[in-house]
Each structure stands twice: as C-alpha cells, then as structure tokens.
Design an enzyme around this catalytic site. Structure first.
Site, short mmCIF file in Angstrom:
data_model
loop_
_atom_site.label_atom_id
_atom_site.label_comp_id
_atom_site.label_asym_id
_atom_site.label_seq_id
_atom_site.Cartn_x
_atom_site.Cartn_y
_atom_site.Cartn_z
N HIS A 67 4.23 4.07 12.22
CA HIS A 67 3.23 4.96 12.81
C HIS A 67 3.83 5.90 13.85
CE1 HIS A 67 -0.49 2.29 11.69
NE2 HIS A 67 0.45 2.29 10.75
N ASP A 85 6.58 1.41 6.36
CA ASP A 85 5.15 1.09 6.30
C ASP A 85 4.45 1.99 5.28
OD1 ASP A 85 2.62 0.12 6.83
OD2 ASP A 85 2.40 1.21 8.70
N GLU A 144 -5.07 1.44 2.97
CA GLU A 144 -4.86 0.39 3.96
C GLU A 144 -4.90 0.94 5.38
OE1 GLU A 144 -2.60 -2.48 6.52
OE2 GLU A 144 -2.24 -0.35 6.13
N GLU A 145 -4.44 2.17 5.58
CA GLU A 145 -4.35 2.73 6.92
C GLU A 145 -5.68 3.28 7.43
OE1 GLU A 145 -1.94 2.15 8.63
OE2 GLU A 145 -0.08 2.16 7.50
N HIS A 171 0.83 -1.21 0.00
CA HIS A 171 0.00 0.00 0.00
C HIS A 171 0.86 1.25 0.00
CE1 HIS A 171 0.42 1.09 4.36
NE2 HIS A 171 0.54 -0.22 4.53
N ASP A 224 -0.57 4.46 0.82
CA ASP A 224 -1.04 5.46 1.78
C ASP A 224 -0.25 5.32 3.08
OD1 ASP A 224 -2.52 2.92 1.97
OD2 ASP A 224 -3.56 3.86 3.66
N ARG A 266 -7.82 -5.21 18.91
CA ARG A 266 -7.24 -6.31 18.14
C ARG A 266 -7.52 -7.57 18.95
NH1 ARG A 266 -4.00 -3.49 14.26
NH2 ARG A 266 -4.68 -1.32 14.48
N ASP A 303 4.34 -6.32 4.56
CA ASP A 303 3.88 -5.20 5.39
C ASP A 303 3.88 -5.57 6.86
OD1 ASP A 303 2.86 -2.71 6.07
OD2 ASP A 303 0.79 -3.25 5.64
#
Length: 470
Positions: free
Chosen positions: A443, A118, A152-153, A87, A89, A352, A176
């Site tokens: 991130h 990432d 994706e994010e 990805h 983005d 999660r 990823d």
C-alpha cells in the site's frame, strides 16, 4: 517420496518471473466510474483476473471464471478441498514512485511494481507451487483449488458473489500476509463520521481532501481557504511554511488574491499499521484548526485535529481497547472530504479491533466524545469480525512445520490487524509471503518483492500444499 522442491522451483524461475511481470503490467485498480455488467469492479480488476486464469488454462488445470467477479484454478481428486486464496486487485498507486508502478523494474534483486507484494507476487508463487505438484503428477487425496479474487482491497464483493455460486473449500490459506503464519485477524470495520457543511468565520474552508482508501494512510492532502484580506492570506502562508519546517510533512501553498491553496505530503502506510505513516490530512487539519473558522468547517477541522491527529489507537475518541491475545485496536483515518458544494463532510475511520469489543460499542464511544460537534455516524464498507484458528489445529501445525524445516526458524502464531481471504474459511489462515525482517511496502509507493523471497516462498508453498493434500 523425497522431493527436492528447491530444484523444481529453480527450474521454473524464469517462467515464474516472466508471468509475474506480465500480470503486474495490468493496472488493476478498482474504478467505480467504469463499472459495467462485464466489469463489476472496473476493467482493470477484470483484466487481471482473466489474465491470471489464462495461466491455469495454458497449464492444463480446470479453470472457471465466475462472472468476472472471481474464479478458480483447480486440480486433484477427493472429497475434501484445500483452498488457496489470492487477489489480483491493487490499491491505487498514488504518487511518489521512483518508477512507473505498472512497468515492473528489477533493481538490487527486488521487483518493483504495484501488486508485487500485495498480492500478485505471492499469488504467482502459490500458483507455481501448484503447477510443480501437477507437473510431477504427484498423488493427491484432496482437490486443490486456487480461488482468484478481484475486490479484496475494497468491499470483498468478489467473494460474496463467488460463494453464491461455488462451494466453500474445507480449509486453506491465503498467501497475502507474513510468515511464519497468521492464524488470527482482528475485526475490520469503517465508521464514517458525517459533519454538516457550514462557514461563518473570518476564514472560509471551501475544500479539503485527503486520502484514497480506508486502508491506506493518506500520503497527500489539500485545502482551499478563502480569507478576508490578502494580508491574512500572506500571514497564513508564512505561518504554514514555518509549520511545515517543524513537522515530518512537506507542503506548498499558492495565493490567488484572498484565496490560498495548501498541498501537503505525508508518508503512506498500510491502514492496519497507521503508526508507521504520517497522515497528510490530519497534519494539515491540525494547522488550519488554529484559525477562525466556524460552523461545520470548524467542526470538521477540530474533530480531525483534536480527536484523530496522531492517535493510532482510538484513545482520544474513547474507542481504545486491548485483548491479551489479539492486542490493541488500531485506527486509521483514511479519507477526508469537505466541499461546500456537498451536503455534508466526511472523515472515514477504519478500525482493526480485537475480540471483546464491537462496531456498536465503538460508535457509542465515538458519539459520546464528538457528538457535540453535530456529527452522525454510519458503518461503511465490508465489516469483518475477528477470526482465530487455534495453534493445535492440524492446518496450523502442518504449515508451521513446513516453515520451520525450510527456514530453520521457529514458527510461532501471529495475530494481525490486516484482513486476508484466510478468514473466509472457518479453518483458514494467512501464510506468507513476507518473511520476518522484511521491509513491508504494501500500500506504499515503490512497493517491491525481493526475488529470493519470491522463490523461497514458492518452495515453502509447494511443500505445504503437497503435505496438506497428498
């Protein structure tokens, strides 16, 4: 046929790095206020997608852009298709960078830029692996398709649209995550806690903001509080300075008459690993919860302070759960928003979760704990169910064999809280590009990828793709 993959990568190092630098310069953060029919997630993700696809056109691959949502770069022949998913983005860069996040800089053998690890760096590694196989004209019995995403994010709207138009690959991987392999991923759901706005205490909460995305630990938070007297404001400022001095956060305050504005800095982390960060918003709420707020303001602060602060596993909300294979549920409080000009306040909780529980179960548990504070719960974002591909699957076995041969390290299965495009396929996994012991800066400010790891991953990807598709 014995192929010296390292030699082939070495011959293309400079080109790979040049292409990656140009791609990293594209500020591909999603911007909802700039969405158009031509730019479904804003101009940045669109431009990065088109830039990546241009490499495939330049190098003679079959390329398709699916309405600027996603696209693919493909070669090979056969009835089956090996899918590789990356990805373009990125999450917002945020503050606290030592360099410009969109001007790539190399220091101490590391390439710093938002998206370097990432997922633009790993995506370029996988793309160059494909390019090597094509350049060498190696025989394949399957198609190889690199699917390039641009959302994706956020909500995975790119893949929803792409698969409305294109056939799903038969099996594959996403570059990823981590080596040696990620063959299991926890479920991913955001539960939004809505709380009514109201102020009836001697202190008035006018604004409270923290966080940028569900999947990021907030690195900053702010609050605007109105007191009854200037003496109250001054006393509050003194107490705040003392509080900051005894906590892992930083903070400042500004008094304007009876109004005081607080700014707090924390430590970022990926939302799948909130225990490695310091949530600026919950630390600020924990301080303010000691004061005489009332109504919705009190409920908002108290829920954040008493039920969310420093709880990374949902224990205080009654949502804790653990599976023997997938491990513990984790919880990240990623977004906080209280504004007296709005109808209600929001705390966004991203879970999660392992197999064995569900969004409905989580919501019921949360409501039992904090329902008395006038909250309502909704499910937001893109809900992903738990995903697992057994170790015995030939895809998993092949990828682990390649990893072991090129590193000399034993390859074992791993299950993570992060969500990757690998889960788009029934036989899909995540494979690299972070190596064991790597410092994870995804991130976070000052994100980087080590150049040696970038090239090493390219070697592994080339061998893996060839073995899977030859």
């Amino acid at each position: 046929m014995a192929i010296d993959w390292q030699k082939e990568v070495d011959a293309r190092k400079d080109d790979l790095l040049d292409d990656l630098k140009e791609l990293l310069k594209v500020k591909s953060e999603r911007e909802d206020d700039k969405i158009t029919a031509d730019a479904p997630f804003g101009p940045g993700p669109r431009d990065a997608l088109k830039h990546m696809l241009s490499y495939g056109e330049r190098d003679g691959f079959t390329v398709k852009n699916v309405d600027n949502y996603a696209g693919h770069i493909e070669f090979g022949q056969g009835d089956e298709t090996l899918g590789i998913f990356g990805h373009m983005d990125v999450v917002p860069a945020g503050d606290d960078w030592e360099t410009d996040p969109y001007e790539p800089v190399i220091k101490d053998g590391k390439l710093f830029a938002r998206g370097s690890s990432d997922d633009k760096g790993p995506s370029l590694a996988a793309y160059y692996a494909m390019k090597i196989i094509k350049d060498l004209n190696l025989p394949l019995s399957k198609k190889v398709r690199f699917v390039v995403g641009s959302d994706e994010e956020s909500g995975w709207g790119d893949m929803d649209h792409y698969f409305e138009k294109e056939k799903t690959p038969d099996f594959g991987f996403s570059p990823d995550a981590e080596f040696p392999i990620i063959n299991g991923e926890k479920g991913n759901v955001s539960i939004r806690v809505h709380i009514g706005i109201g102020n009836e205490g001697s202190y008035t909460l006018e604004k409270f903001q923290g966080g940028l995305r569900d999947n990021m630990v907030p690195t900053s938070a702010s609050a605007q509080v109105k007191t009854t007297t200037t003496e109250q404001a001054e006393a509050m400022e003194i107490a705040f300075n003392e509080y900051v001095g005894t906590t892992p956060i930083s903070g400042t305050s500004i008094i304007n008459g009876t109004t005081i504005i607080f700014q707090v800095g924390g430590k970022g982390s990926h939302g799948a690993s909130p225990q490695f960060g310091h949530n600026a918003a919950t630390w600020l709420a924990a301080f303010l919860d000691n004061y005489d707020f009332a109504g919705g303001a009190k409920n908002f602060l108290h829920v954040a302070a008493a039920y969310v602060h420093e709880d990374f596993y949902g224990e205080k909300l009654g949502a804790a759960f653990e599976d023997p294979k997938m491990g513990k549920l984790t919880m990240n409080a990623g977004i906080f928003d209280f504004d007296t000009d709005k109808e209600d306040a929001l705390i966004n909780l991203n879970f999660r979760y392992p197999q064995g529980t569900s969004s409905e179960t989580l919501q019921a548990s949360i409501n039992d704990k904090i329902g008395q504070y006038g909250v309502t719960l909704t499910e937001g974002g893109h809900h992903m169910l738990p995903h697992y591909v057994p170790q015995e699957d030939p895809l998993v076995k092949t990828l682990l064999d390649v990893y072991e041969e090129h590193t000399g390290e034993k390859g074992e299965e791993q299950i993570i809280g992060g969500g990757t495009y690998g889960r788009l396929l029934e036989r899909g996994v995540a494979f690299g590009a972070m190596f064991p012991g790597f410092v994870d800066t995804m991130h976070q400010p000052n994100e980087f990828i080590a150049l040696d790891d970038l090239y090493k991953a390219t070697v592994i990807y080339a061998d893996a793709i060839y073995r899977l598709a030859k």
